[in-house]
Design a protein around this motif. Structure first.
Motif, PDB file in Angstrom:
ATOM      1  N   THR A   1      75.365 -33.593  38.220  1.00 42.08           N
ATOM      2  CA  THR A   1      76.192 -32.854  39.482  1.00 42.08           C
ATOM      3  C   THR A   1      77.513 -33.396  39.336  1.00 42.08           C
ATOM      4  O   THR A   1      77.882 -34.515  38.894  1.00 42.08           O
ATOM      5  CB  THR A   1      75.438 -32.949  40.512  1.00 42.08           C
ATOM      6  OG1 THR A   1      75.157 -34.339  40.847  1.00 42.08           O
ATOM      7  CG2 THR A   1      73.986 -32.403  40.639  1.00 42.08           C
ATOM      8  N   ILE A   2      78.235 -32.745  40.283  1.00 37.97           N
ATOM      9  CA  ILE A   2      79.718 -33.094  40.285  1.00 37.97           C
ATOM     10  C   ILE A   2      80.177 -33.087  41.843  1.00 37.97           C
ATOM     11  O   ILE A   2      79.295 -32.659  42.669  1.00 37.97           O
ATOM     12  CB  ILE A   2      80.801 -32.062  39.569  1.00 37.97           C
ATOM     13  CG1 ILE A   2      80.662 -30.561  40.270  1.00 37.97           C
ATOM     14  CG2 ILE A   2      80.669 -32.196  38.105  1.00 37.97           C
ATOM     15  CD1 ILE A   2      81.496 -29.590  39.743  1.00 37.97           C
ATOM     16  N   ASP A   3      81.362 -34.192  41.990  1.00 38.69           N
ATOM     17  CA  ASP A   3      81.533 -34.376  43.507  1.00 38.69           C
ATOM     18  C   ASP A   3      82.631 -33.499  43.671  1.00 38.69           C
ATOM     19  O   ASP A   3      83.942 -33.330  43.053  1.00 38.69           O
ATOM     20  CB  ASP A   3      82.200 -35.670  43.583  1.00 38.69           C
ATOM     21  CG  ASP A   3      82.788 -35.820  44.795  1.00 38.69           C
ATOM     22  OD1 ASP A   3      83.203 -34.894  45.833  1.00 38.69           O
ATOM     23  OD2 ASP A   3      83.302 -37.055  45.263  1.00 38.69           O
ATOM     24  N   ILE A   4      82.153 -32.071  44.229  1.00 40.37           N
ATOM     25  CA  ILE A   4      83.119 -31.001  44.226  1.00 40.37           C
ATOM     26  C   ILE A   4      84.413 -31.087  44.923  1.00 40.37           C
ATOM     27  O   ILE A   4      85.497 -30.665  44.633  1.00 40.37           O
ATOM     28  CB  ILE A   4      82.396 -29.507  44.547  1.00 40.37           C
ATOM     29  CG1 ILE A   4      83.155 -28.206  44.192  1.00 40.37           C
ATOM     30  CG2 ILE A   4      82.071 -29.775  46.172  1.00 40.37           C
ATOM     31  CD1 ILE A   4      83.427 -28.165  42.972  1.00 40.37           C
ATOM     32  N   ARG A   5      84.143 -31.968  46.035  1.00 36.03           N
ATOM     33  CA  ARG A   5      85.496 -32.109  46.752  1.00 36.03           C
ATOM     34  C   ARG A   5      86.765 -33.082  45.904  1.00 36.03           C
ATOM     35  O   ARG A   5      87.715 -32.664  45.958  1.00 36.03           O
ATOM     36  CB  ARG A   5      85.196 -33.286  47.951  1.00 36.03           C
ATOM     37  CG  ARG A   5      84.151 -32.534  48.877  1.00 36.03           C
ATOM     38  CD  ARG A   5      83.863 -33.458  50.148  1.00 36.03           C
ATOM     39  NE  ARG A   5      82.990 -32.649  51.125  1.00 36.03           N
ATOM     40  CZ  ARG A   5      81.886 -32.736  51.033  1.00 36.03           C
ATOM     41  NH1 ARG A   5      81.119 -33.491  50.141  1.00 36.03           N
ATOM     42  NH2 ARG A   5      80.983 -31.827  51.854  1.00 36.03           N
ATOM     43  N   ALA A   6      86.181 -33.908  45.206  1.00 36.04           N
ATOM     44  CA  ALA A   6      87.112 -34.617  44.242  1.00 36.04           C
ATOM     45  C   ALA A   6      87.558 -33.584  43.216  1.00 36.04           C
ATOM     46  O   ALA A   6      89.075 -33.683  42.963  1.00 36.04           O
ATOM     47  CB  ALA A   6      86.506 -35.847  43.723  1.00 36.04           C
ATOM     48  N   VAL A   7      86.911 -32.960  42.499  1.00 33.18           N
ATOM     49  CA  VAL A   7      87.174 -31.993  41.623  1.00 33.18           C
ATOM     50  C   VAL A   7      88.252 -31.086  42.175  1.00 33.18           C
ATOM     51  O   VAL A   7      89.122 -30.683  41.625  1.00 33.18           O
ATOM     52  CB  VAL A   7      86.013 -31.210  40.978  1.00 33.18           C
ATOM     53  CG1 VAL A   7      86.340 -30.106  39.920  1.00 33.18           C
ATOM     54  CG2 VAL A   7      85.053 -32.278  40.249  1.00 33.18           C
ATOM     55  N   LEU A   8      87.946 -30.502  43.281  1.00 31.18           N
ATOM     56  CA  LEU A   8      88.794 -29.387  44.085  1.00 31.18           C
ATOM     57  C   LEU A   8      90.383 -30.005  44.333  1.00 31.18           C
ATOM     58  O   LEU A   8      91.253 -29.404  44.070  1.00 31.18           O
ATOM     59  CB  LEU A   8      88.418 -28.680  45.198  1.00 31.18           C
ATOM     60  CG  LEU A   8      87.292 -27.688  44.779  1.00 31.18           C
ATOM     61  CD1 LEU A   8      86.484 -27.212  45.980  1.00 31.18           C
ATOM     62  CD2 LEU A   8      87.970 -26.541  44.117  1.00 31.18           C
ATOM     63  N   ARG A   9      90.073 -31.288  44.939  1.00 29.77           N
ATOM     64  CA  ARG A   9      91.504 -31.949  45.075  1.00 29.77           C
ATOM     65  C   ARG A   9      92.222 -32.164  43.591  1.00 29.77           C
ATOM     66  O   ARG A   9      93.489 -32.021  43.424  1.00 29.77           O
ATOM     67  CB  ARG A   9      91.026 -33.412  45.521  1.00 29.77           C
ATOM     68  CG  ARG A   9      91.065 -33.665  46.938  1.00 29.77           C
ATOM     69  CD  ARG A   9      91.279 -35.090  47.462  1.00 29.77           C
ATOM     70  NE  ARG A   9      90.078 -35.851  46.747  1.00 29.77           N
ATOM     71  CZ  ARG A   9      88.929 -36.045  47.491  1.00 29.77           C
ATOM     72  NH1 ARG A   9      88.547 -35.370  48.632  1.00 29.77           N
ATOM     73  NH2 ARG A   9      88.120 -36.965  46.800  1.00 29.77           N
ATOM     74  N   ASP A  10      91.424 -32.546  42.649  1.00 35.05           N
ATOM     75  CA  ASP A  10      92.200 -32.711  41.467  1.00 35.05           C
ATOM     76  C   ASP A  10      92.738 -31.442  40.799  1.00 35.05           C
ATOM     77  O   ASP A  10      93.857 -31.255  40.252  1.00 35.05           O
ATOM     78  CB  ASP A  10      91.450 -33.457  40.259  1.00 35.05           C
ATOM     79  CG  ASP A  10      90.923 -34.823  40.522  1.00 35.05           C
ATOM     80  OD1 ASP A  10      91.524 -35.179  41.543  1.00 35.05           O
ATOM     81  OD2 ASP A  10      90.072 -35.423  39.954  1.00 35.05           O
ATOM     82  N   ILE A  11      91.810 -30.284  40.986  1.00 32.92           N
ATOM     83  CA  ILE A  11      92.268 -29.193  40.535  1.00 32.92           C
ATOM     84  C   ILE A  11      93.739 -28.658  41.432  1.00 32.92           C
ATOM     85  O   ILE A  11      94.651 -28.216  40.777  1.00 32.92           O
ATOM     86  CB  ILE A  11      91.259 -27.943  40.722  1.00 32.92           C
ATOM     87  CG1 ILE A  11      90.105 -28.215  39.763  1.00 32.92           C
ATOM     88  CG2 ILE A  11      91.731 -26.594  40.707  1.00 32.92           C
ATOM     89  CD1 ILE A  11      89.017 -27.194  40.067  1.00 32.92           C
ATOM     90  N   GLU A  12      93.709 -28.846  42.704  1.00 34.85           N
ATOM     91  CA  GLU A  12      94.953 -28.154  43.415  1.00 34.85           C
ATOM     92  C   GLU A  12      96.059 -29.295  42.843  1.00 34.85           C
ATOM     93  O   GLU A  12      97.189 -28.673  42.908  1.00 34.85           O
ATOM     94  CB  GLU A  12      94.389 -28.385  44.854  1.00 34.85           C
ATOM     95  CG  GLU A  12      95.060 -27.288  45.659  1.00 34.85           C
ATOM     96  CD  GLU A  12      94.723 -27.004  47.082  1.00 34.85           C
ATOM     97  OE1 GLU A  12      93.868 -27.692  47.360  1.00 34.85           O
ATOM     98  OE2 GLU A  12      95.818 -26.259  47.649  1.00 34.85           O
ATOM     99  N   SER A  13      95.960 -30.480  42.761  1.00 32.87           N
ATOM    100  CA  SER A  13      97.218 -31.465  42.712  1.00 32.87           C
ATOM    101  C   SER A  13      97.464 -31.176  41.090  1.00 32.87           C
ATOM    102  O   SER A  13      98.913 -31.022  40.966  1.00 32.87           O
ATOM    103  CB  SER A  13      96.730 -32.674  42.802  1.00 32.87           C
ATOM    104  OG  SER A  13      95.807 -33.171  42.054  1.00 32.87           O
ATOM    105  N   THR A  14      96.717 -31.029  40.434  1.00 35.25           N
ATOM    106  CA  THR A  14      96.945 -30.807  38.841  1.00 35.25           C
ATOM    107  C   THR A  14      97.840 -29.215  38.603  1.00 35.25           C
ATOM    108  O   THR A  14      98.848 -29.257  38.145  1.00 35.25           O
ATOM    109  CB  THR A  14      95.739 -30.793  37.839  1.00 35.25           C
ATOM    110  OG1 THR A  14      95.240 -31.979  38.118  1.00 35.25           O
ATOM    111  CG2 THR A  14      96.317 -30.619  36.329  1.00 35.25           C
ATOM    112  N   ALA A  15      97.188 -28.369  39.466  1.00 29.25           N
ATOM    113  CA  ALA A  15      97.827 -26.940  39.386  1.00 29.25           C
ATOM    114  C   ALA A  15      99.269 -26.924  39.973  1.00 29.25           C
ATOM    115  O   ALA A  15     100.317 -26.569  39.193  1.00 29.25           O
ATOM    116  CB  ALA A  15      96.905 -26.099  40.299  1.00 29.25           C
ATOM    117  N   THR A  16      99.458 -27.796  41.182  1.00 32.18           N
ATOM    118  CA  THR A  16     100.516 -27.743  41.910  1.00 32.18           C
ATOM    119  C   THR A  16     101.815 -28.575  40.751  1.00 32.18           C
ATOM    120  O   THR A  16     102.976 -28.034  40.679  1.00 32.18           O
ATOM    121  CB  THR A  16     100.622 -28.583  43.165  1.00 32.18           C
ATOM    122  OG1 THR A  16      99.530 -28.114  43.801  1.00 32.18           O
ATOM    123  CG2 THR A  16     101.739 -28.587  43.833  1.00 32.18           C
TER     124      THR A  16
END
Ligand SMILES: [Zn+2]
Length: 277
Positions: free
Chosen positions: A27-42
């Motif tokens: 399983t994944i820590d979706i909160r951490a994954v989403l934080r990384d997704i948003e910062s990487t995208a920005t």
């Protein structure tokens, strides 16, 4: 003694045989994954919009305009989505990897919904917190998540291509569904060819009750005869004339499945222009 590299690679691509009657893998820590997704995208020039809420989470849509605005040819418009099923962690991880690698073709405009069901990942289950399968709610939407997603989709232009990233805990390898009614040059074989290098392909002649050939399912869908539309049915009837649903095999190690989805998307993007011309 160290094993030869190719042997170690083959071992890591072996089936786990632990997913029976559902997904029991990592399983994944979706909160951490989403934080990384948003910062990487920005960081890479994407804009991000919250088109809705699901519990504590914002439902996120990322958009990347074509950098080559001087090109007189209209940019190819591509829509990607992942994370609609909370027991399919390879999707959001593939989204993060694609954003980090930042290897997009020239003159492409991208829309990316990287996680349509974050609560599903918190609960490690397919459905949302109310037990609804969001990917069956795109015809007469009842869930707030899909209503918000549809309202957002309606504000976007037509797409030239859609790619929906999924996983299947029952499959023997990677496979994909193609929707290509016109028909336009197919990307399916190129995608399978690319994925084969990093993940086994499901060679079954029947997948999920449909005829399959070399990992490719070309279902003859009649959306208007089905009450419970997945996202892909809405996309093919309203937003795009070509698209693919990629299915990574959940019974393989998570990194193999992420590699498979990333390779499939990469091949589709690389081939779309060249195959179409
Ligand atoms: Zn799925």
């Amino acid at each position: 003694m160290r094993k030869p590299v190719h042997l170690r690679k083959n071992v890591s691509m072996q089936r786990l045989n632990k997913n029976h009657n559902g997904y029991h893998g990592e399983t994944i820590d979706i909160r951490a994954v989403l934080r990384d997704i948003e910062s990487t995208a920005t960081q890479h020039g994407w804009t991000s919009e919250a088109f809705g809420k699901q519990g504590e989470f914002n439902l996120l849509a990322l958009r990347r305009p074509s950098p080559s605005t001087l090109n007189p040819q209209r940019a190819t418009r591509i829509y990607l989505s992942s994370g609609i099923h909370g027991d399919e962690p390879a999707g959001p991880l593939a989204a993060l990897r694609l954003l980090r690698e930042n290897q997009w073709p020239e003159n492409v405009e991208l829309w990316f919904c990287p996680c349509l069901n974050p609560m599903g990942f918190v609960l490690n289950r397919r459905e949302n917190a109310d037990g609804r399968d969001l990917n069956r709610d795109y015809r007469n939407p009842q869930t707030v998540e899909v209503r918000a997603h549809l309202a957002w989709l309606e504000r976007q232009p037509q797409f030239d291509l859609y790619l929906c990233l999924h996983e299947d805990w029952e499959s023997h390898g990677f496979y994909l569904y193609e929707q290509n009614p016109d028909p336009k040059p197919s990307l399916a074989e190129k995608m399978i060819e690319a994925v084969r290098k990093v993940c086994p392909i499901d060679l079954s002649e029947n997948i999920e009750g449909r005829v399959a050939k070399q990992g490719i399912v070309r279902p003859n869908i009649k959306p208007h005869e089905r009450p419970d539309w997945p996202e892909a049915f809405y996309l093919i009837t309203h937003k795009s004339r070509q698209g693919y649903t990629l299915e990574a095999p959940s019974d393989f190690p998570l990194n193999v499945r992420v590699n498979a989805l990333v390779a499939g998307v990469g091949a589709a993007l690389a081939c779309f222009r060249s195959c179409a011309s």
